[in-house]
Write an enzyme that holds these catalytic residues in place. Structure first.
Site, PDB file in Angstrom:
ATOM      1  N   CYS A  29      -4.371  -1.624  21.619  1.00 32.92           N
ATOM      2  CA  CYS A  29      -5.240  -1.467  20.451  1.00 32.92           C
ATOM      3  C   CYS A  29      -4.879  -0.240  19.613  1.00 32.92           C
ATOM      4  CB  CYS A  29      -6.675  -1.364  20.960  1.00 32.92           C
ATOM      5  SG  CYS A  29      -7.862  -0.659  19.858  1.00 32.92           S
ATOM      6  N   CYS A  32      -7.690   2.277  19.331  1.00 32.03           N
ATOM      7  CA  CYS A  32      -7.877   2.997  20.593  1.00 32.03           C
ATOM      8  C   CYS A  32      -6.904   4.171  20.668  1.00 32.03           C
ATOM      9  CB  CYS A  32      -7.665   2.065  21.778  1.00 32.03           C
ATOM     10  SG  CYS A  32      -8.829   0.675  21.824  1.00 32.03           S
TER      11      CYS A  32
END
Length: 104
Positions: A29, A32
């Site tokens: 991600c 993230c």
């Protein structure tokens, strides 16, 4: 920050008396990775809370149980109950994460 490897560890973490913040994330991600750039600073400012990370892809049933639709998501627990949820769209800046934590 503790990395959750089993469901038992997760249950133990969220059932603590004090505030526990769980970061639901994955390895792939981009948002993230952005969170990773500033989260250590935030955890230092909020040492009154327990912190853990959990990989949403490794624990899809827990993510579904907690209604984690986007990542990263920050969930706050007390005594096993989810009391706050910062959804991925709002977890993109240190200011947004700090505001969320300061409002608890």
């Amino acid at each position: 920050m503790k990395n959750i490897d089993t469901e038992q560890e997760y249950r133990k973490q969220i059932n603590q008396e004090g505030l526990t913040v769980g970061i639901f994330t994955t390895t792939w991600c981009p948002d993230c990775k952005r969170l990773d750039m500033f989260i250590d600073e935030i955890t230092q400012e909020h040492q009154d809370k327990q912190w853990f990370t959990i990989d949403r892809d490794k624990f899809p049933e827990i993510s579904e149980e907690q209604t984690v639709m986007g990542i990263p998501s920050l969930l706050v627990f007390k005594n096993g109950e989810k009391i706050a949820h910062l959804h991925s769209a709002n977890a993109k800046t240190p200011e947004a994460v700090n505001e969320f934590l300061n409002d608890l």
